[in-house]
Design a protein around this motif. Structure first.
Motif, PDB file in Angstrom:
ATOM      1  N   TRP A 294      10.418 -22.324  -6.854  1.00 18.59           N
ATOM      2  CA  TRP A 294      10.104 -20.911  -6.601  1.00 18.59           C
ATOM      3  C   TRP A 294      10.316 -20.100  -7.869  1.00 18.59           C
ATOM      4  O   TRP A 294      11.404 -20.077  -8.434  1.00 18.59           O
ATOM      5  CB  TRP A 294      11.015 -20.390  -5.487  1.00 18.59           C
ATOM      6  CG  TRP A 294      10.842 -18.941  -5.165  1.00 18.59           C
ATOM      7  CD1 TRP A 294       9.892 -18.378  -4.368  1.00 18.59           C
ATOM      8  CD2 TRP A 294      11.663 -17.861  -5.632  1.00 18.59           C
ATOM      9  NE1 TRP A 294      10.060 -17.021  -4.307  1.00 18.59           N
ATOM     10  CE2 TRP A 294      11.152 -16.653  -5.077  1.00 18.59           C
ATOM     11  CE3 TRP A 294      12.788 -17.782  -6.460  1.00 18.59           C
ATOM     12  CZ2 TRP A 294      11.709 -15.420  -5.319  1.00 18.59           C
ATOM     13  CZ3 TRP A 294      13.345 -16.545  -6.712  1.00 18.59           C
ATOM     14  CH2 TRP A 294      12.807 -15.370  -6.146  1.00 18.59           C
TER      15      TRP A 294
ATOM     16  N   SER B 282       9.808 -20.685  -1.395  1.00 20.66           N
ATOM     17  CA  SER B 282       9.769 -22.009  -1.995  1.00 20.66           C
ATOM     18  C   SER B 282       8.419 -22.246  -2.655  1.00 20.66           C
ATOM     19  O   SER B 282       7.448 -21.517  -2.405  1.00 20.66           O
ATOM     20  CB  SER B 282      10.032 -23.091  -0.942  1.00 20.66           C
ATOM     21  OG  SER B 282       8.988 -23.118   0.020  1.00 20.66           O
ATOM     22  N   ASP B 283       8.369 -23.267  -3.506  1.00 21.33           N
ATOM     23  CA  ASP B 283       7.137 -23.604  -4.219  1.00 21.33           C
ATOM     24  C   ASP B 283       7.203 -25.089  -4.570  1.00 21.33           C
ATOM     25  O   ASP B 283       8.160 -25.539  -5.203  1.00 21.33           O
ATOM     26  CB  ASP B 283       7.003 -22.763  -5.482  1.00 21.33           C
ATOM     27  CG  ASP B 283       5.618 -22.848  -6.117  1.00 21.33           C
ATOM     28  OD1 ASP B 283       4.977 -23.911  -6.007  1.00 21.33           O
ATOM     29  OD2 ASP B 283       5.181 -21.858  -6.724  1.00 21.33           O
TER      30      ASP B 283
END
Length: 351
Positions: free
Chosen positions: A149, A157-158
């Motif tokens: 993120w 989130s990422d």
């Protein structure tokens, strides 16, 4: 048939070694991670400067093994596992960091050069998708990889692995476990441009992004082979591992074969018949020590001045060092003529 086989062998060699190696960081000269401890500011030996890490033994942060390298990288005898744990705090900062810096006085910051490395994660001890990670970055952050993120982004989130220029994403891919990502930064320090080459596994590198304008600033001792993780409230530390292979810098033509320079030539198919000219590959080496300045890093952003004590009771921080932020316990003064500049709530920097 003999001519066809010879021609194919030469073609394979050409693809494996296309340029001039300016600096070789493929861990081939290290017997173990403990060899990194031989380096100091007074004894600048080996391929890496090792000073950005926590206070635990070196094997808490860096380990070497043939099992840690990309199997397609036959030019490397081993790879590195670089770790962030709950002790990986350097110099009083509130960010976790384990980073290696090239030890060389070769012109890796001049002209057109290619910065090579391969990167992989596993499902065991993966980098957090809830925190920003800055990977294989320069001090000025003109180019780098990022994961997790991104600070200030929407959501929580990422799961992407990104290539960024000046903090802006130019390319991204889902970062799946056990997939080797082979990367080359195409940097032209004279023209102030940077391009991006990428492949996975054993596939040859392909240019994914043509050179774009960038503030290509480097003193030749500020490329960070490793990872910096920004803190984030509500998301506790967990152990994280990143795997590295095939780290080197070259000039001239780019080596697209992931086997890398100096790799054993693989027998080609019998049908190969392309005639080529043998390559001339040069390895540039040096035994002279490099005089460098200790540096730190931040997220690239527009800065506004933060207060600087006029009469510090501590040793002022050097240029680029952290000087304030949530959880920071170090000196909050900067050495003249630098000032402490606010970047975000977690980080301010001297410049």
């Amino acid at each position: 048939m003999k001519v066809s086989v010879l021609s194919a062998l030469l073609a394979n060699a050409l693809s494996a070694s296309a340029g001039t190696i300016l600096w070789d960081g493929r861990f081939n000269d290290l017997n173990s991670a403990e060899d990194l401890n031989k380096w100091s500011w007074g004894n600048q030996v080996g391929p890496y400067q090792y000073y950005i890490h926590g206070n635990s033994p070196v094997t808490s942060y860096v380990n070497l093994s043939p099992s840690y390298k990309n199997p397609a990288d036959t030019g490397s005898k081993q790879g590195a596992k670089i770790t962030l744990d709950n002790t990986a705090y350097w110099n009083g900062q509130n960010m976790r960091r384990t980073e290696l810096i090239p030890q060389t006085n070769q012109p890796i910051n001049r002209g057109k050069v290619y910065y090579h490395f391969s990167l992989m994660r596993k499902d065991i001890n993966p980098p957090s998708i809830y925190r920003e990670h800055q990977i294989a970055f320069f001090e000025s952050h003109f180019t780098e990889l990022k994961s997790g993120w991104l600070s200030g982004a929407p959501g929580v989130s990422d799961t992407l692995l990104r290539w960024c220029v000046g903090g802006q994403t130019k390319w991204s891919i889902e970062w799946e476990a056990d997939v080797w990502h082979n990367v080359a930064y195409e940097i032209d320090f004279d023209r102030n441009t940077v391009g991006f080459w990428h492949s996975t596994g054993s596939d040859p590198l392909v240019q994914k992004v043509a050179p774009v304008s960038a503030s290509t600033s480097s003193n030749g001792a500020d490329w960070h082979v490793g990872v910096l993780e920004l803190p984030r409230s509500g998301y506790p530390d967990s152990t994280e591992d990143l795997y590295w292979s095939g780290v080197y810098i070259e000039s001239g033509s780019i080596t697209t074969n992931v086997a890398g320079p100096g790799a054993p030539v693989v027998d080609p198919p019998a049908s190969s018949s392309t005639a080529v000219v043998p390559p001339t590959t040069t390895l540039v080496t040096s035994t002279r020590p490099t005089t460098t300045t200790t540096t730190t890093t931040t997220v690239t952003s527009t800065s506004t001045p933060a207060p600087t004590p006029t009469t510090p009771s501590c040793t002022p921080q050097a240029q680029w060092a952290q000087c304030d932020g949530i959880g920071f316990n170090g000196c909050k003064a900067c050495a003249a003529p630098y000032k402490c500049n606010f970047v975000n709530d977690w980080y301010s920097q001297c410049y």
